[in-house]
Design a protein around this motif. Structure first.
Motif, PDB file in Angstrom:
ATOM      1  N   LEU A 223      -1.349   0.902   6.435  1.00  0.00           N
ATOM      2  CA  LEU A 223      -1.930   0.980   7.782  1.00  0.00           C
ATOM      3  C   LEU A 223      -1.218   0.033   8.735  1.00  0.00           C
ATOM      4  O   LEU A 223      -1.135   0.299   9.933  1.00  0.00           O
ATOM      5  N   CYS A 224      -0.679  -1.065   8.200  1.00  0.00           N
ATOM      6  CA  CYS A 224       0.017  -2.041   9.048  1.00  0.00           C
ATOM      7  C   CYS A 224       1.253  -1.409   9.695  1.00  0.00           C
ATOM      8  O   CYS A 224       1.557  -1.679  10.862  1.00  0.00           O
TER       9      CYS A 224
ATOM     10  N   GLU B 213       0.061   4.018   1.508  1.00  0.00           N
ATOM     11  CA  GLU B 213       0.019   4.483   2.894  1.00  0.00           C
ATOM     12  C   GLU B 213      -0.352   3.281   3.767  1.00  0.00           C
ATOM     13  O   GLU B 213      -1.507   3.108   4.140  1.00  0.00           O
TER      14      GLU B 213
ATOM     15  N   SER C 183      -1.701  -6.219  15.807  1.00  0.00           N
ATOM     16  CA  SER C 183      -2.289  -4.940  15.382  1.00  0.00           C
ATOM     17  C   SER C 183      -2.229  -4.797  13.864  1.00  0.00           C
ATOM     18  O   SER C 183      -3.152  -4.278  13.245  1.00  0.00           O
ATOM     19  N   CYS C 184      -1.155  -5.260  13.264  1.00  0.00           N
ATOM     20  CA  CYS C 184      -1.000  -5.171  11.814  1.00  0.00           C
ATOM     21  C   CYS C 184      -2.063  -5.993  11.092  1.00  0.00           C
ATOM     22  O   CYS C 184      -2.618  -5.556  10.076  1.00  0.00           O
TER      23      CYS C 184
ATOM     24  N   ASP D 137       1.675   1.809  10.385  1.00  0.00           N
ATOM     25  CA  ASP D 137       1.192   2.732  11.423  1.00  0.00           C
ATOM     26  C   ASP D 137       0.762   1.983  12.675  1.00  0.00           C
ATOM     27  O   ASP D 137       0.919   2.473  13.790  1.00  0.00           O
ATOM     28  N   ALA D 138       0.199   0.787  12.504  1.00  0.00           N
ATOM     29  CA  ALA D 138      -0.330   0.022  13.636  1.00  0.00           C
ATOM     30  C   ALA D 138       0.750  -0.729  14.406  1.00  0.00           C
ATOM     31  O   ALA D 138       0.552  -1.088  15.565  1.00  0.00           O
TER      32      ALA D 138
ATOM     33  N   ARG E 166      -5.321  -4.198  11.121  1.00  0.00           N
ATOM     34  CA  ARG E 166      -5.378  -2.975  10.316  1.00  0.00           C
ATOM     35  C   ARG E 166      -5.229  -3.221   8.816  1.00  0.00           C
ATOM     36  O   ARG E 166      -5.611  -2.369   8.013  1.00  0.00           O
ATOM     37  N   CYS E 167      -4.677  -4.349   8.417  1.00  0.00           N
ATOM     38  CA  CYS E 167      -4.482  -4.617   6.978  1.00  0.00           C
ATOM     39  C   CYS E 167      -5.849  -4.784   6.311  1.00  0.00           C
ATOM     40  O   CYS E 167      -6.578  -5.721   6.611  1.00  0.00           O
ATOM     41  N   PRO E 168      -6.185  -3.882   5.374  1.00  0.00           N
ATOM     42  CA  PRO E 168      -7.502  -3.979   4.736  1.00  0.00           C
ATOM     43  C   PRO E 168      -7.605  -5.108   3.713  1.00  0.00           C
ATOM     44  O   PRO E 168      -8.689  -5.401   3.226  1.00  0.00           O
TER      45      PRO E 168
ATOM     46  N   CYS F  69       0.829  -1.211   0.000  1.00  0.00           N
ATOM     47  CA  CYS F  69       0.000   0.000   0.000  1.00  0.00           C
ATOM     48  C   CYS F  69       0.864   1.262   0.000  1.00  0.00           C
ATOM     49  O   CYS F  69       1.942   1.289   0.594  1.00  0.00           O
TER      50      CYS F  69
END
Length: 143
Positions: A66-67, A64, A97-98, A69-70, A101-103, A62
């Protein structure tokens, strides 16, 4: 940045991508050597059958992530030189957490640490792409 793309119309669900990933991660020559290992090899790609098509679940690198950031331990980071999301397993604390958060559902668990595709960064082309007999998987520049 190059990313792995899938043309699901070309995928015939042969799972060669998964086998190639097993072999690469086991650091052996073929699947016969891989199954003899005391520890079963892991794969970073999961092929899921969806109605009439198959879809590989693999890190999409990605823009940006999210993983990253998490990640509370800094195990997931963006390698500025390679411009890839990378995982340092030695720093992973297994908080997941990753994964939450991973979409794309691309991060999995292996022995209390996160597991994700590294796009075979040490190779010219990822093993899953090389193994795909129909060209459904391709490594292309992100547009």
């Amino acid at each position: 940045m190059k990313k792995i793309f899938c043309d699901i119309k070309k995928c015939m669900h042969c799972r060669r991508c998964e086998l190639a990933c097993y072999i690469k991660n086991a650091d052996v020559r073929d699947i016969f050597e891989a199954v003899k290992l005391a520890e079963p090899p892991v794969k970073n790609i999961e092929l899921i059958q969806m109605s009439d098509n198959s879809m590989p679940f693999i890190c999409r690198q990605c823009d940006e992530p999210l993983c990253v950031d998490a990640c509370i331990s800094g195990a997931l980071y963006i390698d500025k030189k390679l411009n890839y999301v990378c995982l340092d397993k030695t720093k992973c604390v297994g908080c997941w957490s990753c994964i939450m958060r991973c979409p794309h559902g691309s991060i999995r668990v292996s022995k209390h640490t996160a597991l994700k595709c590294d796009n075979c960064v040490s190779k010219e082309k990822p093993e899953c792409v090389n193994a795909c007999p129909t060209g459904a998987l391709a490594l292309n520049e992100n547009d």
